[in-house]
Design a protein around this motif. Structure first.
Motif, PDB file in Angstrom:
ATOM      1  N   ARG A 102       4.168   3.492  10.431  1.00  7.49           N
ATOM      2  CA  ARG A 102       5.448   3.213   9.766  1.00  7.49           C
ATOM      3  C   ARG A 102       5.701   4.128   8.575  1.00  7.49           C
ATOM      4  NH1 ARG A 102       3.513  -0.832  12.430  1.00  7.49           N
ATOM      5  NH2 ARG A 102       4.779  -2.524  13.272  1.00  7.49           N
ATOM      6  N   GLY A 103       4.738   4.988   8.266  1.00  6.29           N
ATOM      7  CA  GLY A 103       4.920   5.921   7.171  1.00  6.29           C
ATOM      8  C   GLY A 103       5.045   5.250   5.815  1.00  6.29           C
ATOM      9  N   VAL A 104       4.410   4.085   5.652  1.00  7.29           N
ATOM     10  CA  VAL A 104       4.501   3.346   4.397  1.00  7.29           C
ATOM     11  C   VAL A 104       3.511   3.941   3.397  1.00  7.29           C
ATOM     12  CG1 VAL A 104       4.225   1.084   3.322  1.00  7.29           C
ATOM     13  CG2 VAL A 104       5.213   1.268   5.607  1.00  7.29           C
ATOM     14  N   THR A 105       3.960   4.170   2.174  1.00  8.65           N
ATOM     15  CA  THR A 105       3.119   4.850   1.181  1.00  8.65           C
ATOM     16  C   THR A 105       2.642   3.948   0.051  1.00  8.65           C
ATOM     17  OG1 THR A 105       5.084   5.555  -0.047  1.00  8.65           O
ATOM     18  CG2 THR A 105       4.243   7.060   1.647  1.00  8.65           C
ATOM     19  N   ASN A 106       3.120   2.712  -0.017  1.00  7.34           N
ATOM     20  CA  ASN A 106       2.733   1.852  -1.137  1.00  7.34           C
ATOM     21  C   ASN A 106       1.859   0.678  -0.719  1.00  7.34           C
ATOM     22  OD1 ASN A 106       4.842   0.529   0.210  1.00  7.34           O
ATOM     23  ND2 ASN A 106       5.612  -0.449  -1.652  1.00  7.34           N
ATOM     24  N   VAL A 107       1.216   0.795   0.451  1.00  2.91           N
ATOM     25  CA  VAL A 107       0.283  -0.231   0.916  1.00  2.91           C
ATOM     26  C   VAL A 107      -1.122   0.344   0.923  1.00  2.91           C
ATOM     27  CG1 VAL A 107      -0.427  -1.698   2.843  1.00  2.91           C
ATOM     28  CG2 VAL A 107       2.008  -1.428   2.316  1.00  2.91           C
ATOM     29  N   GLU A 108      -2.044  -0.294   0.194  1.00  2.00           N
ATOM     30  CA  GLU A 108      -3.444   0.095   0.152  1.00  2.00           C
ATOM     31  C   GLU A 108      -4.230  -0.881   1.028  1.00  2.00           C
ATOM     32  OE1 GLU A 108      -4.527   0.038  -4.029  1.00  2.00           O
ATOM     33  OE2 GLU A 108      -2.422   0.524  -4.474  1.00  2.00           O
ATOM     34  N   CYS A 109      -5.027  -0.351   1.949  1.00  2.00           N
ATOM     35  CA  CYS A 109      -5.802  -1.180   2.872  1.00  2.00           C
ATOM     36  C   CYS A 109      -7.244  -1.253   2.374  1.00  2.00           C
ATOM     37  CB  CYS A 109      -5.775  -0.587   4.276  1.00  2.00           C
ATOM     38  SG  CYS A 109      -4.113  -0.292   4.914  1.00  2.00           S
ATOM     39  N   VAL A 110      -7.749  -2.465   2.201  1.00  2.00           N
ATOM     40  CA  VAL A 110      -9.076  -2.653   1.624  1.00  2.00           C
ATOM     41  C   VAL A 110      -9.886  -3.595   2.506  1.00  2.00           C
ATOM     42  CG1 VAL A 110     -10.381  -3.345  -0.411  1.00  2.00           C
ATOM     43  CG2 VAL A 110      -8.057  -2.434  -0.686  1.00  2.00           C
ATOM     44  N   GLN A 111     -11.033  -3.112   2.984  1.00  4.99           N
ATOM     45  CA  GLN A 111     -11.939  -3.989   3.712  1.00  4.99           C
ATOM     46  C   GLN A 111     -12.808  -4.727   2.708  1.00  4.99           C
ATOM     47  OE1 GLN A 111     -14.531  -2.217   6.690  1.00  4.99           O
ATOM     48  NE2 GLN A 111     -15.871  -4.005   6.572  1.00  4.99           N
ATOM     49  N   ALA A 112     -12.539  -5.998   2.505  1.00  3.60           N
ATOM     50  CA  ALA A 112     -13.272  -6.826   1.549  1.00  3.60           C
ATOM     51  C   ALA A 112     -12.889  -8.274   1.799  1.00  3.60           C
ATOM     52  CB  ALA A 112     -12.958  -6.421   0.107  1.00  3.60           C
ATOM     53  N   GLY A 113     -13.604  -9.178   1.127  1.00  2.00           N
ATOM     54  CA  GLY A 113     -13.304 -10.592   1.213  1.00  2.00           C
ATOM     55  C   GLY A 113     -12.826 -11.134  -0.116  1.00  2.00           C
ATOM     56  N   PHE A 114     -12.584 -12.433  -0.159  1.00  2.58           N
ATOM     57  CA  PHE A 114     -12.167 -13.084  -1.407  1.00  2.58           C
ATOM     58  C   PHE A 114     -13.179 -12.848  -2.525  1.00  2.58           C
ATOM     59  CE2 PHE A 114     -10.057 -15.776   1.805  1.00  2.58           C
ATOM     60  CZ  PHE A 114      -8.775 -15.849   1.279  1.00  2.58           C
ATOM     61  N   LEU A 115     -14.459 -12.845  -2.166  1.00  4.49           N
ATOM     62  CA  LEU A 115     -15.524 -12.776  -3.164  1.00  4.49           C
ATOM     63  C   LEU A 115     -16.002 -11.359  -3.433  1.00  4.49           C
ATOM     64  CD1 LEU A 115     -17.532 -15.831  -1.807  1.00  4.49           C
ATOM     65  CD2 LEU A 115     -15.997 -15.818  -3.775  1.00  4.49           C
ATOM     66  N   SER A 116     -15.775 -10.439  -2.504  1.00  5.76           N
ATOM     67  CA  SER A 116     -16.259  -9.068  -2.668  1.00  5.76           C
ATOM     68  C   SER A 116     -15.187  -8.090  -3.115  1.00  5.76           C
ATOM     69  CB  SER A 116     -16.891  -8.573  -1.360  1.00  5.76           C
ATOM     70  OG  SER A 116     -15.950  -8.614  -0.300  1.00  5.76           O
ATOM     71  N   TYR A 117     -13.919  -8.492  -3.065  1.00  6.81           N
ATOM     72  CA  TYR A 117     -12.852  -7.585  -3.481  1.00  6.81           C
ATOM     73  C   TYR A 117     -12.987  -7.250  -4.965  1.00  6.81           C
ATOM     74  CZ  TYR A 117      -8.292  -5.857  -4.877  1.00  6.81           C
ATOM     75  OH  TYR A 117      -7.280  -5.096  -5.422  1.00  6.81           O
ATOM     76  N   GLU A 118     -12.845  -5.979  -5.286  1.00  5.14           N
ATOM     77  CA  GLU A 118     -12.845  -5.511  -6.668  1.00  5.14           C
ATOM     78  C   GLU A 118     -11.507  -4.841  -6.946  1.00  5.14           C
ATOM     79  OE1 GLU A 118     -16.242  -3.035  -7.262  1.00  5.14           O
ATOM     80  OE2 GLU A 118     -17.622  -4.726  -7.364  1.00  5.14           O
ATOM     81  N   HIS A 119     -10.791  -5.375  -7.883  1.00  6.55           N
ATOM     82  CA  HIS A 119      -9.426  -4.906  -8.138  1.00  6.55           C
ATOM     83  C   HIS A 119      -9.415  -3.630  -8.959  1.00  6.55           C
ATOM     84  CE1 HIS A 119      -5.155  -5.189  -8.324  1.00  6.55           C
ATOM     85  NE2 HIS A 119      -5.141  -5.198  -9.642  1.00  6.55           N
ATOM     86  N   ARG A 120      -8.466  -2.776  -8.653  1.00  8.27           N
ATOM     87  CA  ARG A 120      -8.222  -1.547  -9.399  1.00  8.27           C
ATOM     88  C   ARG A 120      -6.818  -1.587  -9.960  1.00  8.27           C
ATOM     89  NH1 ARG A 120     -10.561   3.125  -5.236  1.00  8.27           N
ATOM     90  NH2 ARG A 120     -12.650   2.232  -4.967  1.00  8.27           N
ATOM     91  N   GLY A 121      -6.711  -1.343 -11.254  1.00  8.99           N
ATOM     92  CA  GLY A 121      -5.387  -1.288 -11.847  1.00  8.99           C
ATOM     93  C   GLY A 121      -5.063  -2.527 -12.656  1.00  8.99           C
ATOM     94  N   GLU A 122      -3.785  -2.634 -13.002  1.00  5.85           N
ATOM     95  CA  GLU A 122      -3.316  -3.700 -13.877  1.00  5.85           C
ATOM     96  C   GLU A 122      -3.319  -5.051 -13.158  1.00  5.85           C
ATOM     97  OE1 GLU A 122       0.078  -2.481 -11.376  1.00  5.85           O
ATOM     98  OE2 GLU A 122      -1.477  -1.396 -12.461  1.00  5.85           O
ATOM     99  N   PRO A 123      -3.271  -6.151 -13.918  1.00  2.78           N
ATOM    100  CA  PRO A 123      -3.188  -7.463 -13.276  1.00  2.78           C
ATOM    101  C   PRO A 123      -1.993  -7.552 -12.335  1.00  2.78           C
ATOM    102  CG  PRO A 123      -3.670  -7.704 -15.607  1.00  2.78           C
ATOM    103  CD  PRO A 123      -3.344  -6.250 -15.389  1.00  2.78           C
ATOM    104  N   LEU A 124      -2.142  -8.389 -11.330  1.00  2.00           N
ATOM    105  CA  LEU A 124      -1.135  -8.515 -10.282  1.00  2.00           C
ATOM    106  C   LEU A 124      -0.046  -9.516 -10.652  1.00  2.00           C
ATOM    107  CD1 LEU A 124      -3.780  -8.712  -7.483  1.00  2.00           C
ATOM    108  CD2 LEU A 124      -2.104  -6.867  -7.642  1.00  2.00           C
TER     109      LEU A 124
END
Length: 242
Positions: A102-124
């Motif tokens: 779809r040529g989407v440029t603002n979606v980051e795909c991350v393989q992780a779970g609720f407990l293993s995800y590590e956030h990058r950047g400002e609060p959501l």
């Protein structure tokens, strides 16, 4: 193409093992969206709700249990940043392909779970999760909910939809029997009785009267709680107090 990365953080629980063999099977994943049976208007109505709650072109949103990316891709035109997280390598592979196609440029795909995800950047601004939290036992659900609250800015919104049992213990037999009896006979038409029974035996759906205090203990204010007519699905809008 959206960014893609895999987090290497060592989690205290093997969330991949809890995901269910079918979610790790590329053949199952290929037919997942059809089998899930979501009405085409589902994403439209969810995005409309989030926009009423403040979602806009400068917003950031994280989708836990993103699957093949249907919701993440629907949300992408309405916000600045979407992080699509799923623990299954097979799901992430399809998600990455869908983002690329779809040529989407603002979606980051991350393989992780609720407990293993590590956030990058400002609060959501928003965290979204549909039919994923039930893979965690209750102790770990509570920790996952606290982590989600920590990801959000003050005033940020958590939207959760999941298999949650909104009935008392002594009503369990009647409500669960009705749910199982309504299952389609063919796996081509949705989740069969045998698959729902497997969910009850092996997965971790809980009662609403346990989940809702977990949300509050995690630091959320529950602004809305709704239950389907069979009392086996629930949906919540929760907010981090400002």
């Amino acid at each position: 193409m959206g960014q893609s990365y895999t987090h290497r953080r060592s989690a205290p629980l093997d969330e991949v093992a809890l995901a269910g063999a079918e979610h790790l099977d590329p053949a199952h994943v290929a037919g997942y969206d059809r089998k899930a049976g979501l009405d085409p208007s589902y994403e439209t109505s969810e995005i409309a709700l989030l926009r009423e709650l403040g979602l806009g072109l400068e917003s950031s949103l994280l989708d836990f249990g993103a699957g093949t990316g249907r919701f993440a891709l629907a949300a992408a035109p309405h916000c600045r940043r979407v992080v699509a997280v799923d623990v299954s390598p097979a799901m992430i592979a399809v998600l990455e392909q869908n983002v690329a196609d779809r040529g989407v440029t603002n979606v980051e795909c991350v393989q992780a779970g609720f407990l293993s995800y590590e956030h990058r950047g400002e609060p959501l601004d928003f965290v979204y999760s549909r039919n994923a939290l039930h893979h965690l036992p209750d102790f770990w659900k509570a920790l996952a909910l606290r982590r989600m609250r920590q990801l959000l800015r003050p005033g940020g919104v958590l939207r959760v939809r999941d298999i949650v049992f909104a009935f008392d213990i002594d009503q369990s037999d009647a409500y669960l029997a009705a749910w199982l009896d309504a299952a389609p006979a063919s796996a081509d038409e949705g989740w069969t009785r045998a698959e729902l029974e497997t969910h009850l035996h092996e997965e971790q759906s809980t009662f609403s009267w346990l989940l809702e205090p977990m949300l509050e203990q995690a630091g959320f204010a529950i602004e809305h709680a709704g239950y389907d007519s069979r009392r086996v699905f629930a949906e919540y809008v929760c907010r981090v107090p400002a």
